[in-house]
Design a protein around this motif. Structure first.
Motif, PDB file in Angstrom:
ATOM      1  N   ASN A 495       4.647  -4.245  12.368  1.00 40.70           N
ATOM      2  CA  ASN A 495       5.252  -2.789  12.529  1.00 40.70           C
ATOM      3  C   ASN A 495       4.821  -2.119  11.543  1.00 40.70           C
ATOM      4  OD1 ASN A 495       6.658  -2.684  15.543  1.00 40.70           O
ATOM      5  ND2 ASN A 495       7.060  -4.645  14.625  1.00 40.70           N
ATOM      6  N   ALA A 496       4.998  -2.954  10.255  1.00 38.50           N
ATOM      7  CA  ALA A 496       4.778  -1.688   9.063  1.00 38.50           C
ATOM      8  C   ALA A 496       3.327  -0.975   9.211  1.00 38.50           C
ATOM      9  CB  ALA A 496       4.857  -2.392   7.864  1.00 38.50           C
ATOM     10  N   GLU A 497       2.185  -2.005   9.497  1.00 37.03           N
ATOM     11  CA  GLU A 497       0.852  -1.394   9.749  1.00 37.03           C
ATOM     12  C   GLU A 497       0.829  -0.326  10.683  1.00 37.03           C
ATOM     13  OE1 GLU A 497      -1.514  -4.917  10.091  1.00 37.03           O
ATOM     14  OE2 GLU A 497      -1.172  -5.565   8.016  1.00 37.03           O
ATOM     15  N   ALA A 498       1.653  -0.543  11.769  1.00 36.65           N
ATOM     16  CA  ALA A 498       1.660   0.208  12.930  1.00 36.65           C
ATOM     17  C   ALA A 498       2.515   1.596  12.643  1.00 36.65           C
ATOM     18  CB  ALA A 498       2.022  -0.451  14.308  1.00 36.65           C
ATOM     19  N   GLY A 499       3.026   1.655  11.493  1.00 34.27           N
ATOM     20  CA  GLY A 499       3.638   2.822  11.178  1.00 34.27           C
ATOM     21  C   GLY A 499       4.981   2.908  12.127  1.00 34.27           C
ATOM     22  N   ASN A 500       5.583   1.639  12.610  1.00 32.67           N
ATOM     23  CA  ASN A 500       6.769   1.864  13.390  1.00 32.67           C
ATOM     24  C   ASN A 500       8.150   1.710  12.537  1.00 32.67           C
ATOM     25  OD1 ASN A 500       8.845   1.777  15.251  1.00 32.67           O
ATOM     26  ND2 ASN A 500       7.502   0.672  16.658  1.00 32.67           N
ATOM     27  N   ARG A 501       8.250   2.712  12.020  1.00 36.21           N
ATOM     28  CA  ARG A 501       9.397   2.840  10.934  1.00 36.21           C
ATOM     29  C   ARG A 501      10.834   2.271  11.393  1.00 36.21           C
ATOM     30  NH1 ARG A 501      10.789   5.451   5.998  1.00 36.21           N
ATOM     31  NH2 ARG A 501      13.132   5.452   5.581  1.00 36.21           N
ATOM     32  N   LEU A 523       8.300  -8.662   2.211  1.00 33.51           N
ATOM     33  CA  LEU A 523       8.131  -7.457   2.873  1.00 33.51           C
ATOM     34  C   LEU A 523       7.954  -6.271   2.067  1.00 33.51           C
ATOM     35  CD1 LEU A 523      10.541  -7.278   5.931  1.00 33.51           C
ATOM     36  CD2 LEU A 523       8.087  -7.674   6.030  1.00 33.51           C
ATOM     37  N   ALA A 524       8.807  -6.038   0.934  1.00 26.17           N
ATOM     38  CA  ALA A 524       8.569  -4.920   0.054  1.00 26.17           C
ATOM     39  C   ALA A 524       7.217  -4.959  -0.486  1.00 26.17           C
ATOM     40  CB  ALA A 524       9.474  -4.980  -0.904  1.00 26.17           C
ATOM     41  N   LEU A 525       6.954  -6.132  -1.223  1.00 26.48           N
ATOM     42  CA  LEU A 525       5.379  -6.452  -1.709  1.00 26.48           C
ATOM     43  C   LEU A 525       4.434  -6.156  -0.778  1.00 26.48           C
ATOM     44  CD1 LEU A 525       6.333  -9.550  -3.736  1.00 26.48           C
ATOM     45  CD2 LEU A 525       5.928  -7.160  -4.712  1.00 26.48           C
ATOM     46  N   TYR A 526       4.567  -6.572   0.606  1.00 25.82           N
ATOM     47  CA  TYR A 526       3.570  -6.142   1.522  1.00 25.82           C
ATOM     48  C   TYR A 526       3.397  -4.922   1.660  1.00 25.82           C
ATOM     49  CZ  TYR A 526       0.954  -6.667   5.795  1.00 25.82           C
ATOM     50  OH  TYR A 526      -0.058  -6.643   6.770  1.00 25.82           O
ATOM     51  N   MET A 535       7.106   2.915   4.588  1.00 26.51           N
ATOM     52  CA  MET A 535       7.762   1.630   4.903  1.00 26.51           C
ATOM     53  C   MET A 535       8.456   0.936   3.504  1.00 26.51           C
ATOM     54  SD  MET A 535       7.315   1.127   8.048  1.00 26.51           S
ATOM     55  CE  MET A 535       6.287   2.361   8.856  1.00 26.51           C
ATOM     56  N   VAL A 536       7.792   1.396   2.267  1.00 21.84           N
ATOM     57  CA  VAL A 536       8.111   1.190   1.024  1.00 21.84           C
ATOM     58  C   VAL A 536       9.759   1.833   1.070  1.00 21.84           C
ATOM     59  CG1 VAL A 536       8.108   1.641  -1.536  1.00 21.84           C
ATOM     60  CG2 VAL A 536       5.980   0.828  -0.163  1.00 21.84           C
ATOM     61  N   SER A 537       9.911   3.054   1.491  1.00 23.31           N
ATOM     62  CA  SER A 537      11.093   3.712   1.407  1.00 23.31           C
ATOM     63  C   SER A 537      12.121   2.974   2.181  1.00 23.31           C
ATOM     64  CB  SER A 537      10.776   5.170   1.896  1.00 23.31           C
ATOM     65  OG  SER A 537      12.185   5.885   1.694  1.00 23.31           O
ATOM     66  N   ALA A 538      11.705   2.494   3.551  1.00 22.50           N
ATOM     67  CA  ALA A 538      12.788   1.893   4.494  1.00 22.50           C
ATOM     68  C   ALA A 538      13.181   0.583   3.841  1.00 22.50           C
ATOM     69  CB  ALA A 538      11.864   1.575   5.799  1.00 22.50           C
ATOM     70  N   VAL A 539      12.396  -0.380   3.451  1.00 22.34           N
ATOM     71  CA  VAL A 539      12.655  -1.596   2.923  1.00 22.34           C
ATOM     72  C   VAL A 539      13.579  -1.453   1.672  1.00 22.34           C
ATOM     73  CG1 VAL A 539      10.441  -2.267   1.519  1.00 22.34           C
ATOM     74  CG2 VAL A 539      11.921  -3.982   2.613  1.00 22.34           C
ATOM     75  N   MET A 540      12.935  -0.569   0.784  1.00 21.12           N
ATOM     76  CA  MET A 540      13.753  -0.353  -0.474  1.00 21.12           C
ATOM     77  C   MET A 540      15.317   0.253  -0.162  1.00 21.12           C
ATOM     78  SD  MET A 540      11.890  -1.397  -3.265  1.00 21.12           S
ATOM     79  CE  MET A 540      10.445  -1.727  -3.633  1.00 21.12           C
ATOM     80  N   GLU A 565       0.811   7.061  -5.914  1.00 21.58           N
ATOM     81  CA  GLU A 565       1.517   8.283  -6.346  1.00 21.58           C
ATOM     82  C   GLU A 565       2.900   8.135  -5.410  1.00 21.58           C
ATOM     83  OE1 GLU A 565       2.563  13.029  -7.573  1.00 21.58           O
ATOM     84  OE2 GLU A 565       0.433  12.168  -6.977  1.00 21.58           O
ATOM     85  N   ASP A 566       2.458   8.072  -4.084  1.00 20.68           N
ATOM     86  CA  ASP A 566       3.442   8.078  -3.024  1.00 20.68           C
ATOM     87  C   ASP A 566       4.187   6.807  -2.992  1.00 20.68           C
ATOM     88  OD1 ASP A 566       2.817  10.903  -2.114  1.00 20.68           O
ATOM     89  OD2 ASP A 566       1.293   9.996  -0.601  1.00 20.68           O
ATOM     90  N   VAL A 567       3.731   5.695  -3.071  1.00 18.64           N
ATOM     91  CA  VAL A 567       4.351   4.474  -3.272  1.00 18.64           C
ATOM     92  C   VAL A 567       5.284   4.269  -4.358  1.00 18.64           C
ATOM     93  CG1 VAL A 567       3.975   2.060  -3.414  1.00 18.64           C
ATOM     94  CG2 VAL A 567       2.633   3.165  -1.831  1.00 18.64           C
ATOM     95  N   ILE A 568       4.631   4.838  -5.488  1.00 16.74           N
ATOM     96  CA  ILE A 568       5.621   4.745  -6.685  1.00 16.74           C
ATOM     97  C   ILE A 568       6.848   5.774  -6.691  1.00 16.74           C
ATOM     98  CG2 ILE A 568       5.807   5.450  -9.043  1.00 16.74           C
ATOM     99  CD1 ILE A 568       2.771   4.875  -9.198  1.00 16.74           C
ATOM    100  N   ILE A 569       6.547   6.854  -6.250  1.00 16.14           N
ATOM    101  CA  ILE A 569       7.798   7.875  -5.864  1.00 16.14           C
ATOM    102  C   ILE A 569       8.844   7.340  -4.931  1.00 16.14           C
ATOM    103  CG2 ILE A 569       8.563  10.064  -5.120  1.00 16.14           C
ATOM    104  CD1 ILE A 569       6.051  11.295  -6.753  1.00 16.14           C
ATOM    105  N   SER A 570       8.231   6.624  -3.746  1.00 17.08           N
ATOM    106  CA  SER A 570       9.008   6.150  -2.884  1.00 17.08           C
ATOM    107  C   SER A 570       9.858   5.043  -3.305  1.00 17.08           C
ATOM    108  CB  SER A 570       8.229   5.631  -1.595  1.00 17.08           C
ATOM    109  OG  SER A 570       7.644   6.721  -1.088  1.00 17.08           O
TER     110      SER A 570
END
Length: 717
Positions: A495-501, A523-526, A535-540, A565-570
């Motif tokens: 669901n992370a890959e599918a973008g289903n937040r 999951l976070a590392l993935y 998804m980083v934002s969701a799991v964090m 950059e987006d992953v780092i800021i999330s």
């Protein structure tokens, strides 16, 4: 009046000799009759409005949905009796005596403050502890002239609230709150509509501790709406009423006993003050002690009614249903006795008041009976004639037929809590087939307990595709209840890959509830490795409050290494690192040599207005002779809100006559068009006699003058 009289005369034929067809008199009278009719209608409408300002239809929403109405209007609090509010009858009241004088409880002041604050106020304690009496006395003291809404059930309350009927200065009375926490009934959203902050509406509710505990267990989340509502009640609005009086309460009771000897006897009772007054122990004896045919039939009928409540059927039970259910509760030697009395006699015996107070079975309208909740509590605790025995299969079957498509969900909740998962599934599937969209998630929870987890996974996947959030969450809960964590991780990745937040977040939250920190870190590392910032934002957001600092550092450094950059800021937005952790991350980025990583961290610091930390990093980069890092740090400092930090760095460079560092700071200031700041630094360099700094600043100001076409260039170096 004249036109009306003429019209009447015409109708009776008294003036027929004046009104020949087509004659002028007839035409005149016909015109007058129309005028008279219009005037009469106008006066009638005016008179109706004068007599009753509010139309009847404005109040019709209450009829059939609220109790104790005054016609079609809500009654005043003061006009509804304590017994009508389900305050238990006390010893002697069935014989004509009034309820004993109220003995103030220690929590009365807290209760009054809570009611004055509005919202939902919940009193809890054992059955017959005095919850309803304390609540009723409080609203009578504080809001006697307010309207009183006593809804029939949860769906009725929803219909009233969603009808748009405006409630003002109203007390909503919910005795036995669990009866209203059913699908289509009260939930957090409806409560916010009913009694938003600052509203003149107050909701006062009671609940037995055994019922409250069911909502507080992990698997109490099967009734998620009820659990969420209970959780949302602030501690100041949770008022416990204890079984035994405190010393202060006993002292107040001693004052009251002078006018009512029942109070004195209650004070001496070992079972508890309110429990004695409600004849609790005597009701238990009525249910437990005896050895004649009438006793055994009556006992079996009471036991059947208790099991109906234990099963989740909260309504009064028809006498015919109790007659159908009672035989398995008879002692084996009595099952086939020919001398057993008729069921009607057993019902009358069970409904007879004990000590002039309550009865084991309380008669209700339509030949129905509601068992005393005091006896239900004893049965749930295993201290009753039922002795903790499971509810018979036949009782579940009969109740299933008795329930409506709406109330069958509550029966399913009861079956689930009784570990009768196959009955729970049957109930939830019936509700689902009847159109209750939320019931499919309940099916997932029930069949999970039956080991059919592949079906649960399929329900989750279908719900994720259709966007059915409630079903997704319950299916995820079912997987977590049954330790299917590998499947949850697999579903999380997919669901992370599918973008289903939401699907991803449902799984993550269930892993949090199960304290599966290693799985959550995976999951976070993935999500970081696959550059999925949402998804980083969701799991964090799910895990940052629950994992230790070492794990947070590892995840944050991994995000920096992603060079996204987006992953780092999330990651930073959700981790919200303190200055020490931020410094570690910047050092990590510096070692990687990738200025884009550093820029992302600095941009987040600037957004969070943490310019002091950017300035400190700039100094570190200067000492390390990392020119690119310094220039990267200057960019956010040169903005309006970071300018003061940049000016401080520039002055420090002037103080040490460090022209190389000053060059970077001055270029950043110039890029923002702040000529005034450059001139301020020039003046400072003259004051401290920093020759190199003064010459450089004169040069950059001169260049700025030249580029802007200023005819008065500054001093040439």
């Amino acid at each position: 009046m004249v036109p009306v009289a003429l019209l009447v005369a015409l109708r009776l034929g008294w003036l027929s000799w004046l009104v020949a067809d087509g004659g002028p008199v007839r035409k005149t009278l016909e015109a007058l009759s129309w005028i008279a009719a219009l005037v009469a209608v106008g006066f009638s409408v005016f008179e109706l409005r004068r007599q009753r300002p509010e139309p009847v239809v404005s109040r019709s929403v209450y009829v059939g949905r609220a109790l104790h109405l005054d016609g079609d209007r809500l009654p005043r609090v003061a006009d509804v009796s304590l017994l009508a509010l389900r305050v238990k009858r006390a010893v002697g009241t069935s014989d004509g005596q009034a309820l004993p004088r109220y003995v103030p409880r220690d929590r009365d002041e807290d209760l009054e403050w809570a009611i004055a604050g509005g919202g939902l106020v919940l009193l809890h304690g054992r059955a017959a502890a005095g919850k309803s009496r304390a609540a009723a006395e409080a609203v009578r003291r504080l809001r006697p002239d307010h309207e009183l809404l006593v809804p029939v059930d949860g769906p009725a309350l929803r219909r009233i609230v969603e009808s748009g009927q405006q409630l003002s200065d109203t007390v909503v009375w919910l005795d036995d709150l669990e009866r209203f926490l059913v699908p289509g009934g009260l939930d957090v959203g409806l409560l916010q509509q009913l009694a938003p902050p600052g509203s003149p509406v107050c909701v006062v509710a009671t609940i037995r501790d055994n019922e409250l505990a069911a909502f507080r267990t992990t698997e109490g989340a099967i009734n998620q709406a009820g659990t969420d509502l209970i959780t949302a009640i602030p501690p100041s609005h949770l008022i416990v009423i204890k079984q035994h009086l405190t010393e202060a309460e006993q002292e107040r009771a001693r004052v009251a006993q002078a006018s009512d000897p029942r109070v004195g006897r209650a004070l001496a009772a070992p079972e508890g003050f309110a429990e004695y007054l409600a004849a609790g122990t005597s009701m238990l004896e009525r249910w437990s002690i005896g050895d004649n045919p009438l006793f055994h039939v009556g006992q079996a009928l009471i036991s059947a009614a208790v099991d109906c409540r234990r099963a989740g059927y909260a309504d009064a039970v028809p006498g015919a249903t109790l007659a159908e259910l009672h035989r398995p509760y008879l002692p084996a030697p009595w099952c086939d006795r020919p001398d057993l009395p008729p069921v009607a006699e057993g019902l009358a015996w069970a409904a007879r008041p004990v000590l002039g107070a309550s009865s084991c079975l309380q008669p209700r309208t339509g030949g129905t009976y509601l068992v005393s909740d005091y006896l239900v509590d004893l049965a749930q605790e295993g201290t009753s004639p039922l002795a903790g025995a499971p509810i018979p299969d036949g009782t579940w079957e009969v109740l299933f037929r008795l329930c409506s498509d709406q109330s069958v969900v509550a029966l399913g909740f009861g079956a689930y809590r009784a570990d009768r998962f196959e009955v729970a599934e049957k109930c939830f599937r019936r509700a689902c087939e009847a159109g209750d969209g939320s019931a499919l998630g309940l099916v997932a929870i029930a069949i999970g307990k039956l080991g059919r987890l592949a079906e649960v996974r399929k329900i989750f996947e279908d719900a994720a595709r259709s966007g059915d959030r409630a079903t997704m969450l319950r299916a995820a809960l079912s997987l977590s209840f049954n330790d299917w964590f590998d499947d949850m991780l697999d579903l999380g990745r997919r669901n992370a890959e599918a973008g289903n937040r939401y699907a991803f977040l449902s799984l993550a939250n269930c892993l949090v509830n199960s304290r599966r920190w290693d799985d959550l870190q995976q999951l976070a590392l993935y999500t970081i490795d696959h550059n999925l910032p949402d998804m980083v934002s969701a799991v964090m957001a799910s895990i940052t409050k629950h994992i230790d600092e070492d794990r947070l550092v590892q995840l944050a450094c991994h995000a920096v290494d992603s060079h996204n950059e987006d992953v780092i800021i999330s990651t930073l937005v959700n981790v919200n690192p303190d200055s020490a952790l931020t410094s570690r991350l910047l050092q990590h980025a510096m070692r990687s040599g990738n200025t884009s990583d550093e820029a992302a961290i600095l941009a987040w610091l600037a957004h969070d207005k943490r310019f002091g930390e950017i300035a400190e990093f700039t100094k570190t980069a200067l000492l390390a002779d990392e020119e690119d890092m310094v220039l990267t740090a200057i960019v956010p400092l040169a903005k309006q809100e970071g300018m003061s930090e940049l000016m401080t760095l520039a002055r420090e460079a002037i103080d040490s006559d460090d022209v190389d560092s000053l060059q970077g700071f001055a270029v950043g200031i110039k890029s923002e068009g702040r000529r005034d700041r450059l001139e301020e630094l020039l003046q400072y360099s003259e004051e401290v006699a920093s020759v190199g700094s003064r010459e450089f600043l004169n040069m950059i100001i001169a260049l700025d003058n030249a580029s802007s076409g200023n005819e008065e260039p500054g001093e040439q170096p």
